[in-house]
Design a protein around this motif. Structure first.
Motif, short mmCIF file in Angstrom:
data_model
loop_
_atom_site.label_atom_id
_atom_site.label_comp_id
_atom_site.label_asym_id
_atom_site.label_seq_id
_atom_site.Cartn_x
_atom_site.Cartn_y
_atom_site.Cartn_z
N TYR A 158 27.82 47.72 32.65
CA TYR A 158 28.83 46.68 32.85
C TYR A 158 28.73 46.18 34.29
O TYR A 158 28.52 46.98 35.21
CB TYR A 158 30.24 47.23 32.63
CG TYR A 158 30.58 47.41 31.18
CD1 TYR A 158 30.57 46.33 30.31
CD2 TYR A 158 30.93 48.67 30.69
CE1 TYR A 158 30.90 46.50 28.96
CE2 TYR A 158 31.25 48.84 29.35
CZ TYR A 158 31.24 47.74 28.50
OH TYR A 158 31.54 47.90 27.19
N VAL A 159 28.90 44.88 34.45
CA VAL A 159 28.87 44.34 35.81
C VAL A 159 30.25 43.82 36.21
O VAL A 159 31.07 43.53 35.35
CB VAL A 159 27.83 43.19 35.95
CG1 VAL A 159 26.45 43.64 35.53
CG2 VAL A 159 28.25 41.94 35.18
N ALA A 160 30.47 43.71 37.52
CA ALA A 160 31.73 43.13 38.02
C ALA A 160 31.38 42.12 39.10
O ALA A 160 30.48 42.38 39.91
CB ALA A 160 32.60 44.23 38.62
N GLN A 161 32.05 41.00 39.09
CA GLN A 161 31.80 39.98 40.11
C GLN A 161 32.72 40.20 41.31
O GLN A 161 33.94 40.25 41.15
CB GLN A 161 32.04 38.61 39.52
CG GLN A 161 31.99 37.50 40.55
CD GLN A 161 32.21 36.14 39.92
OE1 GLN A 161 31.27 35.46 39.56
NE2 GLN A 161 33.45 35.75 39.79
N VAL A 162 32.12 40.32 42.50
CA VAL A 162 32.93 40.48 43.72
C VAL A 162 32.53 39.37 44.70
O VAL A 162 31.41 39.34 45.18
CB VAL A 162 32.68 41.87 44.37
CG1 VAL A 162 33.51 42.03 45.64
CG2 VAL A 162 32.97 43.00 43.39
N LEU A 163 33.45 38.43 44.93
CA LEU A 163 33.16 37.33 45.85
C LEU A 163 33.93 37.55 47.15
O LEU A 163 35.15 37.74 47.12
CB LEU A 163 33.55 35.99 45.23
CG LEU A 163 32.79 35.62 43.95
CD1 LEU A 163 33.28 34.30 43.39
CD2 LEU A 163 31.30 35.56 44.20
N LEU A 164 33.22 37.57 48.26
CA LEU A 164 33.86 37.90 49.54
C LEU A 164 33.66 36.80 50.58
O LEU A 164 32.66 36.10 50.56
CB LEU A 164 33.23 39.19 50.10
CG LEU A 164 33.43 40.47 49.31
CD1 LEU A 164 32.57 41.58 49.90
CD2 LEU A 164 34.90 40.88 49.31
N THR A 165 34.62 36.71 51.48
CA THR A 165 34.44 35.83 52.64
C THR A 165 34.41 36.73 53.88
O THR A 165 34.82 37.89 53.82
CB THR A 165 35.63 34.86 52.80
OG1 THR A 165 36.79 35.64 53.07
CG2 THR A 165 35.86 34.04 51.55
N THR A 187 38.23 48.67 46.12
CA THR A 187 37.79 48.10 44.84
C THR A 187 36.34 48.48 44.57
O THR A 187 35.99 48.91 43.45
CB THR A 187 37.93 46.56 44.85
OG1 THR A 187 39.27 46.26 45.19
CG2 THR A 187 37.58 45.94 43.51
N LEU A 188 35.49 48.34 45.58
CA LEU A 188 34.08 48.70 45.38
C LEU A 188 33.95 50.18 45.01
O LEU A 188 33.21 50.54 44.10
CB LEU A 188 33.26 48.39 46.64
CG LEU A 188 33.01 46.90 46.91
CD1 LEU A 188 32.43 46.68 48.30
CD2 LEU A 188 32.05 46.31 45.87
N GLU A 189 34.73 51.02 45.71
CA GLU A 189 34.68 52.46 45.42
C GLU A 189 35.10 52.73 43.98
O GLU A 189 34.50 53.56 43.30
CB GLU A 189 35.60 53.24 46.36
CG GLU A 189 35.14 53.31 47.80
CD GLU A 189 33.84 54.08 48.00
OE1 GLU A 189 33.39 54.76 47.07
OE2 GLU A 189 33.26 53.96 49.10
#
Ligand code: GLU
Length: 371
Positions: free
Chosen positions: A107-114, A130-132
């Motif tokens: 499963y993948v998760a989208q993480v968009l960061l600034t 969240t990443l952990e």
């Protein structure tokens, strides 16, 4: 120790890895996603995960995918157009990964960061948590910059930098950068056919920077120069970085099995705790403090806090807790830190010659830039 033995030792201890793929690798010029690369990447990440390694993928390509999807090849394009194209293309990108990784039950998760997300302490800690959690759940986080809301001034300089910052955030053991420029060469290989590949780099100094061309490729933002800046960041956080030929099939696997490809930048022993590294690399300074000789010496040589008395002048406005750059009398940036006074309070104290022995930046919140 030889490169080969040293590598074996390093790779056998890897528990967490960041894999970064550039726009020019994940897309085909003007044709959108390169499906073969998506599949090859999925296979390799599945292989790493089967070895028990937690992986975070940092993928560029949203703008290039957006352009291809809408057949939007106008040049130059405005920032708003780029932001809109990124929004279109990010959907394509994540959908392709979602489909491809399902073949491996991942499963993948989208993480968009600034860059703001990583520079404000609370948001940084949230992103980290969240990443952990995703890693604990065995999900593959796929990170990209949130191009839709960032403007030039507040961007990460490129996804190479982002991959180093993500690696620091999850305390990875290695970063793989899959790039169209497949390795570091002693000169820019795009204009010099006799350029020689550099298989390993111990120290990223001026000599190494001179080898890199500053010019990025057509699709991505980062060139070799920005990869070196990212490698410098990563290695000084104690994390080695490897540049590999992105379009070359099974590149990570082959490197892992001892094939002499790419360039490895060996890690330096980590000298600072993560919080200080965060101050050093993750926050953009909002203002400058110019220091006198005495203050420069006190912080550089004796590890002291910065006192009001040592500040000669201030450039810019800031609130308490802001990050500022400390500049010496020769104009060189020597340190960075979080201030205990606002610019107004600081100037008032200086004008009234009061509280001048108070700390503007406590040494726990101060980092020396060349450390
Ligand atoms: N975030 C950009 C994208 O997905 C790429 C940034 C870079 O090339 O470094 O298109």
């Amino acid at each position: 120790m030889h490169r080969e033995d040293r590598l074996k030792k390093l790779l056998s201890g890897v528990k967490r890895a960041v894999v970064k793929v550039g726009s020019a690798v994940i897309t085909q010029e003007d044709k959108g996603l390169d499906q073969e690369v998506v599949e090859d990447l999925s296979k390799q990440i599945a292989w790493l995960r089967d070895k028990g390694i937690k992986v975070v993928l940092v993928s560029s390509g949203s703008i290039a995918c957006g352009r291809a999807k809408l057949d939007y090849y106008k040049n130059p394009i405005s920032l708003t157009e780029k932001q809109a194209l990124a929004a279109v293309g990010q959907a394509t990108l994540i959908q392709a990964y979602e489909t491809s990784f399902r073949n491996y039950d991942i499963y993948v998760a989208q993480v968009l960061l600034t860059s703001e997300d990583l520079s404000l302490r609370e948001r940084y800690l949230n992103a980290k948590k969240t990443l952990e959690t995703l890693l604990k759940w065995d999900i593959l986080p796929i990170v990209n910059e949130n191009d839709t809301v960032t403007t030039e001034g507040i961007k990460f300089s490129d996804n190479d930098t982002l991959s180093a910052l993500v690696a620091g955030t999850i305390e990875a053991d290695i970063v793989f950068v899959l790039s169209d420029i497949d390795s570091l060469y002693d000169k820019d290989p795009r204009n010099n056919p006799d350029a020689k590949r550099i298989p390993e780099v111990e120290e990223i100094d001026e000599k190494v920077f001179k080898m890199a061309g500053k010019k990025p490729g057509r699709l991505g933002r980062g060139g070799m120069y920005s990869k070196l800046l990212a490698a410098k960041m990563s290695t000084s956080m104690g994390i080695p970085m490897v540049i590999l030929p992105g379009k070359f099939k099974e590149n990570i696997l082959k490197f892992w099995q001892g094939e002499d490809i790419g360039t490895i930048f060996w890690a330096k022993p980590r000298k600072l705790p993560m919080r200080k590294l965060w101050i050093k690399y993750y926050i953009k300074p909002e203002a400058k403090l110019f220091l006198d000789k005495g203050a420069e010496e006190a912080i550089l040589k004796h590890g002291k806090s910065l006192l009001i008395a040592g500040v000669v002048s201030v450039e810019g406005n800031f609130n308490r807790g802001a990050c500022v750059e400390c500049v010496n009398l020769e104009g060189k940036s020597i340190a960075k830190g979080l201030v205990s006074f606002s610019s107004e309070e600081l100037l008032q104290a200086k004008l009234a010659s009061k509280k001048t022995d108070r700390e503007v930046i406590h040494r726990d919140n101060l980092v020396i830039l060349e450390e």
